[in-house]
Design an enzyme around this catalytic site. Structure first.
Site, PDB file in Angstrom:
ATOM      1  N   CYS A   1      21.189  32.367  31.849  1.00 25.57           N
ATOM      2  CA  CYS A   1      21.235  33.479  30.888  1.00 25.57           C
ATOM      3  C   CYS A   1      22.015  33.096  29.635  1.00 25.57           C
ATOM      4  O   CYS A   1      21.635  33.468  28.525  1.00 25.57           O
ATOM      5  CB  CYS A   1      21.819  34.722  31.548  1.00 25.57           C
ATOM      6  SG  CYS A   1      20.747  35.379  32.836  1.00 25.57           S
TER       7      CYS A   1
ATOM      8  N   GLU B   1      20.085  40.142  32.090  1.00 27.85           N
ATOM      9  CA  GLU B   1      20.129  39.674  30.695  1.00 27.85           C
ATOM     10  C   GLU B   1      18.757  39.198  30.230  1.00 27.85           C
ATOM     11  O   GLU B   1      18.338  39.480  29.104  1.00 27.85           O
ATOM     12  CB  GLU B   1      21.105  38.495  30.559  1.00 27.85           C
ATOM     13  CG  GLU B   1      22.531  38.785  30.984  1.00 27.85           C
ATOM     14  CD  GLU B   1      22.805  38.388  32.426  1.00 27.85           C
ATOM     15  OE1 GLU B   1      22.006  38.738  33.315  1.00 27.85           O
ATOM     16  OE2 GLU B   1      23.838  37.739  32.661  1.00 27.85           O
TER      17      GLU B   1
HETATM   18 ZN   LIG Z   1      21.801  35.008  34.801  1.00 33.38          ZN
END
Ligand SMILES: [Zn+2]
Length: 170
Positions: free
Chosen positions: A90, A59
């Site tokens: 993330c 990500e």
């Molecule tokens: Zn992550």
């Protein structure tokens, strides 16, 4: 979920091909695609080992690339597709980057921050709300991960047996 079901499946398939790249590099197979107005502006696959970087999750890589493409750290109205529910880091980056939507594949009961372990993205105090949907191609996404860990256990076992054999031969 905004966007059509077929679009979500198509982009998740794309994220799965990126997850396969992580596998090929010996990394835990997670892939991510960032989409803006029907176009890919960021791609990422998990590579913390290869990059010596604990933040090199799929990500993060996709968000970084998207920022460069849009020349803006604010990734408004983008949709991030990721094969696995994001971790806390993330999920935090998604709030900072102001993405519009997160679509993920498999849930991660151990570290998922979109509702499994905790719910960073749905926290009522968050200043930016990301719309979240999970379970797109969940079986394929989870299957890739379990196949990877099974393969790794087998390799580990084979290495141990080979080492034992070698010490017996000496
Ligand atoms: Zn992550």
């Amino acid at each position: 979920m905004t966007g059509s079901e077929t679009d979500h499946i198509r982009w998740m398939r794309h994220a799965l091909t990126l997850a396969q790249r992580a596998w090929d590099e010996g990394e835990v197979p997670v892939g991510a695609v960032l989409v803006y107005q029907g176009q890919v502006i960021g791609e990422g696959w998990n590579r913390p080992i290869g990059h010596h970087d604990p933040t090199a999750h799929a990500e993060m890589m996709a968000l970084r690339q998207g920022g460069i493409v849009l020349q803006n750290y604010r990734l408004l109205d983008t949709t991030l597709y990721v094969t696995l529910e994001p971790c806390v880091m993330c999920a935090g980056a998604m709030v900072h980057s102001r993405i519009g939507q997160l679509i993920y594949g498999a849930s991660d009961v151990k570290t998922g921050a979109a509702g499994s372990l905790m719910d960073v993205l749905g926290h009522p105090g968050m200043n930016h709300k990301v719309s979240v949907a999970g379970g797109v191609l969940a079986q394929e996404c989870a299957g890739l991960l379990s196949d990877f860990f099974r393969m790794r256990r087998q390799v580990h076992k084979a290495n141990k047996q080979a080492a034992r054999q070698q010490s017996e031969d000496q």
